[in-house]
Write a protein that holds these residues in place. Structure first.
Motif, PDB file in Angstrom:
ATOM      1  N   HIS A 220      46.727  38.677  43.425  1.00 45.27           N
ATOM      2  CA  HIS A 220      45.635  39.213  42.605  1.00 45.27           C
ATOM      3  C   HIS A 220      44.842  40.272  43.366  1.00 45.27           C
ATOM      4  O   HIS A 220      44.505  41.329  42.822  1.00 45.27           O
ATOM      5  CB  HIS A 220      44.733  38.066  42.148  1.00 45.27           C
ATOM      6  CG  HIS A 220      43.504  38.522  41.457  1.00 45.27           C
ATOM      7  ND1 HIS A 220      43.545  39.186  40.256  1.00 45.27           N
ATOM      8  CD2 HIS A 220      42.193  38.452  41.795  1.00 45.27           C
ATOM      9  CE1 HIS A 220      42.312  39.488  39.887  1.00 45.27           C
ATOM     10  NE2 HIS A 220      41.478  39.063  40.807  1.00 45.27           N
TER      11      HIS A 220
ATOM     12  N   HIS B  74      37.565  41.457  46.975  1.00 48.40           N
ATOM     13  CA  HIS B  74      36.555  40.964  46.039  1.00 48.40           C
ATOM     14  C   HIS B  74      36.643  39.456  45.791  1.00 48.40           C
ATOM     15  O   HIS B  74      35.629  38.806  45.573  1.00 48.40           O
ATOM     16  CB  HIS B  74      36.597  41.741  44.713  1.00 48.40           C
ATOM     17  CG  HIS B  74      37.699  41.367  43.777  1.00 48.40           C
ATOM     18  ND1 HIS B  74      38.993  41.775  43.941  1.00 48.40           N
ATOM     19  CD2 HIS B  74      37.689  40.606  42.642  1.00 48.40           C
ATOM     20  CE1 HIS B  74      39.726  41.302  42.951  1.00 48.40           C
ATOM     21  NE2 HIS B  74      38.969  40.589  42.149  1.00 48.40           N
ATOM     22  N   ASP B  75      37.840  38.892  45.846  1.00 49.20           N
ATOM     23  CA  ASP B  75      37.980  37.449  45.571  1.00 49.20           C
ATOM     24  C   ASP B  75      38.397  36.648  46.800  1.00 49.20           C
ATOM     25  O   ASP B  75      38.987  35.568  46.656  1.00 49.20           O
ATOM     26  CB  ASP B  75      39.013  37.235  44.451  1.00 49.20           C
ATOM     27  CG  ASP B  75      38.428  37.463  43.060  1.00 49.20           C
ATOM     28  OD1 ASP B  75      37.187  37.458  42.922  1.00 49.20           O
ATOM     29  OD2 ASP B  75      39.210  37.655  42.111  1.00 49.20           O
TER      30      ASP B  75
ATOM     31  N   ARG C 186      30.964  40.891  36.059  1.00 50.11           N
ATOM     32  CA  ARG C 186      32.182  40.560  35.326  1.00 50.11           C
ATOM     33  C   ARG C 186      31.896  39.894  33.973  1.00 50.11           C
ATOM     34  O   ARG C 186      32.730  39.913  33.087  1.00 50.11           O
ATOM     35  CB  ARG C 186      33.051  39.659  36.194  1.00 50.11           C
ATOM     36  CG  ARG C 186      32.385  38.364  36.598  1.00 50.11           C
ATOM     37  CD  ARG C 186      32.850  37.832  37.950  1.00 50.11           C
ATOM     38  NE  ARG C 186      34.194  38.257  38.268  1.00 50.11           N
ATOM     39  CZ  ARG C 186      35.290  37.676  37.829  1.00 50.11           C
ATOM     40  NH1 ARG C 186      35.182  36.635  37.045  1.00 50.11           N
ATOM     41  NH2 ARG C 186      36.460  38.112  38.182  1.00 50.11           N
TER      42      ARG C 186
END
Ligand SMILES: [Fe+2]
Ligand SMILES: [Fe+2]
Length: 256
Positions: A90, A114-115, A153
């Motif tokens: 991802h 980001h994750d 988000r």
């Protein structure tokens, strides 16, 4: 069989598995922190005396857990990608999408990282955890963007083609409303000079769930090299405000 029908058996099985895993560590006892048990719905932790009584000939693990991939003495961000992040696809897809879109290296790095809170640590408030981990090593624009994507988000921005993700309706239900602290974060972020950097994480994020896409961490080694201040001593040993987080990732089952 409905596995919820007999919780006693389930927990017995879990205990047996834990027991077996403990024995596989040989001379050392690996301990589960409270958080690991809380995730199983149990607010408890194994007590030192009880574990020691059950394993009188063993010492507690105070270093590397032999069940986990070995980390080098001076680990880099890439080492954490390869050995501690549970899922890279991802992140790589999101960064690849940003790269192909011609965005700045800061945006590409923000997408790549980001994750990492989710990939390495914990889902709840992952944007905040991830930002804190990288804050000492990246431009403030990058860590700000990672922190704030947690809130952005959930809010559309049609001007840049970002709609509320349909996936979230599947995941959280059509009536899910972000909590007030997330709404407040969003309101602050809208007026911030780095708003668009964080928004671009969201824009590149939603296109990034294709399990078959061809992506490669090597495509980002140079961007990491230019934009992530890798400490000479190794991540975790540099006395930065987040060094302990990297050490915890390295040694998650140390007794202390
Ligand atoms: Fe995220
Ligand atoms: Fe994401």
């Amino acid at each position: 069989m409905n596995e919820h029908a007999n919780p006693q058996n389930l927990s017995e099985r879990a205990d047996a598995l834990e027991e077996r895993m403990m024995h596989e560590l040989g001379e050392r006892i690996a301990t589960r922190s409270t958080l690991f048990n809380i995730a199983d719905g149990k607010v408890e932790m194994p007590s030192g005396p009880a574990l020691k009584a059950a394993n009188p000939d063993k010492y507690f693990l105070m270093g590397a857990d032999p069940r986990l991939p070995k980390m080098p003495a001076k680990p880099t961000l890439i080492d954490f990608f390869n050995n501690r992040f549970a899922s890279l696809n991802h992140l790589l897809q999101s960064a690849t999408h940003a790269l192909k879109g011609g965005h700045s290296e800061k945006v590409v790095l923000a997408c790549l990282l980001h994750d990492i809170g989710v990939a390495s640590f914990i889902r709840c408030d992952h944007g905040y955890w991830g930002a804190q981990m990288i804050e000492p090593y990246v431009d403030e624009e990058v860590s700000w963007a990672v922190r704030t994507h947690q809130a952005l988000r959930f809010f559309p921005d049609p001007a840049v083609g970002y709609e509320y993700p349909k996936m979230y309706i599947d995941y959280f239900g059509a009536d899910y409303k972000p909590e007030p602290y997330i709404v407040a974060e969003y309101e602050r972020a809208r007026k911030h000079k780095y708003y668009m950097t964080s928004r671009l994480i969201c824009v590149n994020d939603i296109y990034s769930f294709d399990p078959d896409a061809k992506v490669d961490l090597n495509d980002f080694v140079d961007i990491i090299g230019r934009n992530f201040r890798q400490p000479e001593e190794g991540l975790g040993f540099d006395n930065s405000p987040s060094a302990h987080m990297w050490r915890t990732l390295m040694w998650p089952t140390r007794f202390l």
